[in-house]
Design an enzyme around this catalytic site. Structure first.
Site, mmCIF file in Angstrom:
data_model
loop_
_atom_site.group_PDB
_atom_site.id
_atom_site.type_symbol
_atom_site.label_atom_id
_atom_site.label_comp_id
_atom_site.label_asym_id
_atom_site.label_seq_id
_atom_site.Cartn_x
_atom_site.Cartn_y
_atom_site.Cartn_z
ATOM 1 N N ASP A 90 0.800 -0.986 -0.011
ATOM 2 C CA ASP A 90 0.094 0.013 0.017
ATOM 3 C C ASP A 90 0.825 1.369 0.130
ATOM 4 O OD1 ASP A 90 -2.221 -1.725 0.472
ATOM 5 O OD2 ASP A 90 -2.364 -1.193 2.386
ATOM 6 N N ASP B 289 -5.120 -3.820 4.524
ATOM 7 C CA ASP B 289 -5.483 -3.348 5.877
ATOM 8 C C ASP B 289 -7.237 -3.683 5.904
ATOM 9 O OD1 ASP B 289 -6.219 -1.344 4.011
ATOM 10 O OD2 ASP B 289 -4.934 -0.070 5.184
ATOM 11 N N ASP C 178 -9.317 -6.746 1.542
ATOM 12 C CA ASP C 178 -8.024 -7.320 1.304
ATOM 13 C C ASP C 178 -7.786 -8.741 1.567
ATOM 14 O OD1 ASP C 178 -7.419 -4.832 0.151
ATOM 15 O OD2 ASP C 178 -6.493 -4.120 2.057
HETATM 16 P P1 ATP Z 1 -3.479 2.642 -0.049
HETATM 17 O O1 ATP Z 1 -3.386 2.698 1.330
HETATM 18 O O2 ATP Z 1 -3.643 1.369 -0.805
HETATM 19 O O3 ATP Z 1 -2.442 3.556 -0.921
HETATM 20 P P2 ATP Z 1 -5.370 4.670 0.091
HETATM 21 O O4 ATP Z 1 -5.569 4.636 1.351
HETATM 22 O O5 ATP Z 1 -4.782 5.759 -0.887
HETATM 23 O O6 ATP Z 1 -4.922 3.083 -0.501
HETATM 24 P P3 ATP Z 1 -8.353 4.458 -0.222
HETATM 25 O O7 ATP Z 1 -8.046 4.645 1.305
HETATM 26 O O8 ATP Z 1 -9.042 3.249 -0.635
HETATM 27 O O9 ATP Z 1 -6.743 4.571 -0.809
HETATM 28 O O10 ATP Z 1 -8.832 5.707 -0.718
HETATM 29 C C1 ATP Z 1 -9.162 5.853 -2.193
HETATM 30 C C2 ATP Z 1 -9.588 7.198 -2.563
HETATM 31 O O11 ATP Z 1 -10.795 7.559 -1.816
HETATM 32 C C3 ATP Z 1 -8.456 8.286 -2.110
HETATM 33 O O12 ATP Z 1 -7.672 8.486 -3.168
HETATM 34 C C4 ATP Z 1 -9.425 9.443 -1.773
HETATM 35 O O13 ATP Z 1 -9.781 10.058 -2.909
HETATM 36 C C5 ATP Z 1 -10.648 9.068 -1.386
HETATM 37 N N1 ATP Z 1 -10.563 8.915 0.199
HETATM 38 C C6 ATP Z 1 -9.887 8.394 0.949
HETATM 39 N N2 ATP Z 1 -10.188 8.623 2.266
HETATM 40 C C7 ATP Z 1 -11.416 9.223 2.343
HETATM 41 C C8 ATP Z 1 -12.318 9.773 3.150
HETATM 42 N N3 ATP Z 1 -12.253 9.398 4.418
HETATM 43 N N4 ATP Z 1 -13.469 10.369 2.799
HETATM 44 C C9 ATP Z 1 -13.712 10.429 1.525
HETATM 45 N N5 ATP Z 1 -12.854 10.000 0.391
HETATM 46 C C10 ATP Z 1 -11.876 9.358 0.885
#
Ligand code: ATP
Length: 941
Positions: free
Chosen positions: A348, A646, A650
């Site tokens: 990630d 996480d 997954d």
């Molecule tokens: P990784 O941990 O695999 O790198 P990530 O944590 O960046 O992934 P996600 O958490 O799945 O990926 O988030 C995907 C997308 O959703 C983000 O790029 C963001 O645009 C949106 N996002 C993330 N967190 C939030 C939230 N709390 N509320 C709304 N949108 C969110």
């Protein structure tokens, strides 16, 4: 064994308040408010004081853990090995043949060996058992109206808790509210299809599996969200009542121990055959039957590497402990070995490669771009618009930041001029941004109470909330990935979707994570939020761009992986441009190179996916199901894949990967359950540390093998040589063989000396080049060519030295001391020579390829402890009258001792030369590309 000293309350103890004594209220049949009243609680939860009081009354919310294998079973496992059976049979046979002392010594050694093995395995088991307690289990409780994260063990009946997807239900609970809640109850019912849950009471007589209004401790939330009140904790829960207590993963078997067990069987079998042959030779040469039998037994005793299983277990247990100290908690022991052959790590981005300290630095509305200064969770920072700081934030910015702060589950607590945050760092960043421009988040939340919410889920990439707008109406707020939010917005004149996306791309290329925020007015008649409500017709408020810099140690760890022939692939849910920017900073992408998106993966078939998976190192906007396909594609190309995760979704990829890695802090219980390793700091560098430790463990096992096996072969050769070629003597009218060593002496070397010298090798420091080698081929046999050749070479050398000195001493002493004493002296001399040989050889084994200086002469103090111990034991062996009687030894003069040490030292130049030749061959192989060919096949560069 209990987890905690205080015993949980018995299931039939009276509930804290309300319900009639002795009866257990059918919580599932009662409406929620009645349940709350019965438990003396409210929707606001218990007060801290009440919770403390109940905790002391009910005891901690933990289940008694079943012990691993009981001591008897463990003991039996020590005895029940072919090595030991042969020894026991030998002891019995020796006694029958009238060699009582020999038989007793063999028996004593069996007991000693069993005890050593028992103690070590017991300790290893305990160490591994304690690992499960290193991964904290927390729960979100509401106490006096405040949301807190507390250890699940502190939950008490009456506690109101919140549950989210991936949580492990911490206790038995009655639902107070639920949204799309499904729970996997396999731990309790064995049913792996998730069950739907809802608040409505169910009939009193409903079976466990049909009690939809109850949640059971130990089950897993697979989707939706809920609040619920705890009705039973610890042993009083349904899981606590059923007899199948939680079993800890204390299995000490791994592919390697199994392979060694098989090898052990073959060695034993081989030795039995040779023993039989030896018996034949002895009889043919005219020995007395009892003598021939003793010789055959002696061979078995000498040649079987009895100490080996203990050494392997200890090396693995040490590996597990070291990994835990470096923040990688092993959940499944075979992972220790697999780590050493990992060729690809799929990781990630957020929080693993980056710091997860998000700071909003850019804002965009249809009125323009703004910058916000400052980093981290500090209130310092100013809003600018390409000039000096703005006095007051313009209304468009206020609206954007207000919506970002309301559609948000994080919280900030001021401390020492900074903020501590709880919740999702992405959301905390939005709160900090709002506070920076002078908005008070708590006041704003009070002025616009939340009516309902759709929580953030990676699949949806957005979160939505419904609020009172303070003016008699209601507002739906939506925040999420820009593409997803924009799709649902009706854009104003002069603002097109493509121009906003260009704006997003500009920010993402600077490595920023960008969230879009939108809203929609609704009437007060709107009381619940459904997916249809956020499907369209929203108005865009703007964008917030936040930085999340890569961790320093992650950059170093990526470089370390590349040196170690391990490819690192970043798999993120984030925007492709953000992913590419961070990927470039981490050295995963070359400048100008692009990553691959989840959308592309979705349209690529399995065959083509293998190429894509191999070629690309950055994957963006990836959904969890893509992770599973990527792992499979890489595995089809013979890669050994470690994959991090996480979330709930997954779990399949974590299970499929050769090494599933879950995040200890942000990871869900579901992910942790599926994983082989849990990182207690969520840091990529810890995976690499675990790989390094995995390689070290394997190195040390090979070192132990390379040390132990030559001794066994050598001892067998010494015997074979003597029985076949030495002159036969006549003692008391019987023909007996001249033996260079007595059976008990061989045992002494094989067990006492070899184990005290070989055990320290399990603690050996890692070789400096351990991360500059290619990953180990998991298919390669344990007894590789190196171990076999080394065993042959060293065994021959040892045999020559021991027999040479034996004969020399014997011939010299006969005229001086008479036959019997000369024999005892010569035998003691042979034993001494072998032991001095082993001591010198130990130093040669401390590094596989280089000299001991490579790992550092004093880097492993246990080597010196083992040697010191052995010197003392050896002195006792030669000079204590008791030992002389038992082992048939004679005291040696200084000159003789010096000579045996000198002969033992011969191993230094010989093995030194062997290492030098091997190194030279490897170098030529490497420069001609031969050795690297196989590696290239498996590891793309
Ligand atoms: P990784 O941990 O695999 O790198 P990530 O944590 O960046 O992934 P996600 O958490 O799945 O990926 O988030 C995907 C997308 O959703 C983000 O790029 C963001 O645009 C949106 N996002 C993330 N967190 C939030 C939230 N709390 N509320 C709304 N949108 C969110």
């Amino acid at each position: 064994m209990k987890d905690q000293p205080a015993a949980p309350e018995r299931p039939d103890a009276p509930a804290p308040a309300g319900p009639p004594a002795g009866t257990k209220p059918p919580w599932h049949a009662l409406p929620p408010d009645q349940v709350l009243t019965s438990l003396g609680s409210t929707a606001e939860g218990l007060t801290d004081e009440e919770a403390r009081e109940r905790l002391s009354r009910h005891g901690p919310n933990v289940l008694e853990r079943a012990q691993g294998d009981g001591p008897l079973k463990l003991l039996w496992r020590q005895v029940n090995s072919p090595f030991i059976w042969v020894l026991i049979a030998s002891a019995v046979l020796a006694v029958i043949m009238g060699k009582v002392t020999d038989g007793l010594v063999v028996a004593a050694v069996v007991v000693l060996n069993t005890l050593i093995g028992f103690v070590q395995e017991y300790r290893a088991g305990k160490a591994i058992e304690s690992l499960s307690r290193m991964v904290p289990e927390n729960a979100t409780v509401i106490r006096a109206g405040r949301k807190l994260r507390v250890p699940a063990a502190q939950g008490v009946p009456g506690d109101v808790m919140e549950l989210a997807p991936g949580d492990k239900v911490p206790a038995d609970m009655r639902l107070l509210s639920a949204r799309n809640l499904t729970v996997e109850e396999a731990a309790l019912t064995g049913e792996s299809v998730p069950a739907q849950k809802a608040v409505a009471p169910v009939p009193e007589e409903a079976e466990l599996g049909d009690r939809a209004s109850l949640l059971f401790g130990g089950t897993l939330v697979t989707s939706g969200s809920a609040t619920a009140v705890v009705v039973a904790t610890g042993q009083a829960t349904e899981l606590g009542r059923i007899s199948t207590l939680l079993r800890e993963a204390t299995d000490l078997q791994t592919p390697l121990t199994k392979a060694l067990a098989v090898i052990g069987k073959y060695i034993t079998l081989g030795i039995l055959v040779i023993s039989a042959a030896l018996l034949g030779v002895g009889l043919v040469r005219g020995y007395a039957v009892s003598e021939a039998v003793v010789v055959a037994i002696t061979l078995a005793v000498a040649a079987i590497p009895e100490g080996l299983p203990a050494i392997v277990t200890i090396a693995l247990a040490i590996g597990v402990q070291r990994m835990a100290a470096r923040r990688a908690v092993i959940r499944k022991l075979p992972a220790v070995e697999t780590l050493g052959s990992t060729t690809v790590i799929c990781t990630d981005k957020t929080g693993t490669l980056t710091r997860n300290e998000m700071t909003v630095q850019a804002l965009w509305t249809t009125h323009g771009r703004y910058a916000l200064s400052g980093v981290g969770y500090s209130p310092k920072g100013a809003l600018t618009r390409g000039g000096p700081p703005l006095e007051a934030p313009p209304p468009d910015v206020c609206e954007l930041l207000l919506a970002g702060a309301l559609c948000n589950d994080a919280a900030l607590q001021p401390r020492d001029g900074q903020w501590d945050m709880t919740g999702d760092p992405t959301e905390a960043a939005l709160l900090v941004a709002a506070e920076k421009v002078g908005m008070h988040v708590d006041d704003a939340r009070q002025a616009h109470p939340r009516v309902d919410a759709i929580p953030f889920e990676s699949e949806n990439q957005f979160m939505a909330t419904l609020h009172d707008d303070g003016k008699g109406g209601r507002r739906i707020l939506l925040k999420g990935a820009p593409e997803v939010v924009l799709r649902r917005c009706a854009l104003e004149d002069g603002c097109s979707s493509s121009s906003v996306l260009a704006e997003v791309d500009g920010l993402a290329r600077q490595g920023m994570r960008v969230l879009a925020v939108a809203y929609r007015e609704v009437t007060v008649s709107h009381v619940a939020l459904r997916m249809e409500d956020v499907e369209g017709g929203l108005r865009l408020l703007g964008l917030e761009g936040m930085i999340d810099p890569p961790r320093e140690e992650a950059m170093a760890a990526v470089r370390a992986c590349h040196e170690a022939g391990i490819t690192v692939k970043m798999i993120t849910g984030d925007h492709p441009s953000t992913a590419a920017a961070i990927g470039a900073q981490l050295g995963l992408l070359k400048p100008g190179e692009e990553g691959v998106t989840g959308a592309r993966l979705a349209t690529t078939d399995d065959a083509a996916l293998e190429e894509v998976a191999l070629r690309s190192n950055v994957f963006a906007r990836v959904a969890p199901e893509h992770k599973l396909r990527l792992v499979r594609a890489l595995q089809r190309r013979q890669h050994v894949v470690a994959m991090t995760g996480d979330g709930v979704n997954d779990a399949p990829a974590l299970k499929q990967a050769n090494i599933g890695v879950a995040m200890g802090i942000t990871g869900t219980a579901v992910a942790k359950d599926a994983a082989d390793i849990v990182l207690t700091d969520d840091n990529f560098a810890s995976i690499v540390a675990a790989v390094e430790e995995g390689r070290r463990v394997y190195d040390n096992l090979i070192k132990s093998l390379a040390f132990v096996l030559p001794t066994n072969l050598g001892l067998a050769l010494i015997l074979l040589f003597g029985v076949s070629l030495f002159p036969i003597q006549e003692v008391g009218g019987r023909l007996v063989p001249l033996m260079a060593m007595l059976p008990t002496q061989l045992l002494w070397i094989n067990l006492v000396a070899t184990v005290s010298l070989a055990l320290p090798l399990a603690f050996e420091a890692r070789e400096p080049d351990v991360m500059r080698r290619a990953p180990r081929d998991p298919e390669a046999p344990v007894l590789n060519r190196f171990v076999v050749m080394r065993t042959g070479l060293v065994a021959l050398l040892m045999t020559a030295g021991a027999i040479g000195l034996f004969l020399w001493e014997y011939r010299r002493d006969i005229p001086r001391t008479g036959n019997a004493h000369a024999l005892a002296e010569a035998q003691t001399m042979a034993v001494n020579t072998v032991i001095s040989f082993q001591m010198f050889y130990l130093f040669m084994c401390r590094s596989l390829m280089g000299s001991v200086r490579k790992v550092g002469l004093f880097s492993n103090r246990s080597v010196f402890v083992g040697m010191g111990l052995l010197v003392l034991l050896q002195v006792a062996f030669m000079y204590l009258p008791f030992m002389q009687r038992v082992f048939g030894t004679a005291p040696l003069g200084l000159e003789d001792v010096g000579l045996s040490i000198l002969v033992g030292a011969v191993v230094l130049p010989v093995v030194g030369l062997e290492k030098w030749l091997r190194q030279r061959k490897d170098d030529t192989d490497a420069s001609s590309g031969r050795g690297a060919a196989r590696l290239r096949e498996r590891v793309p560069t």
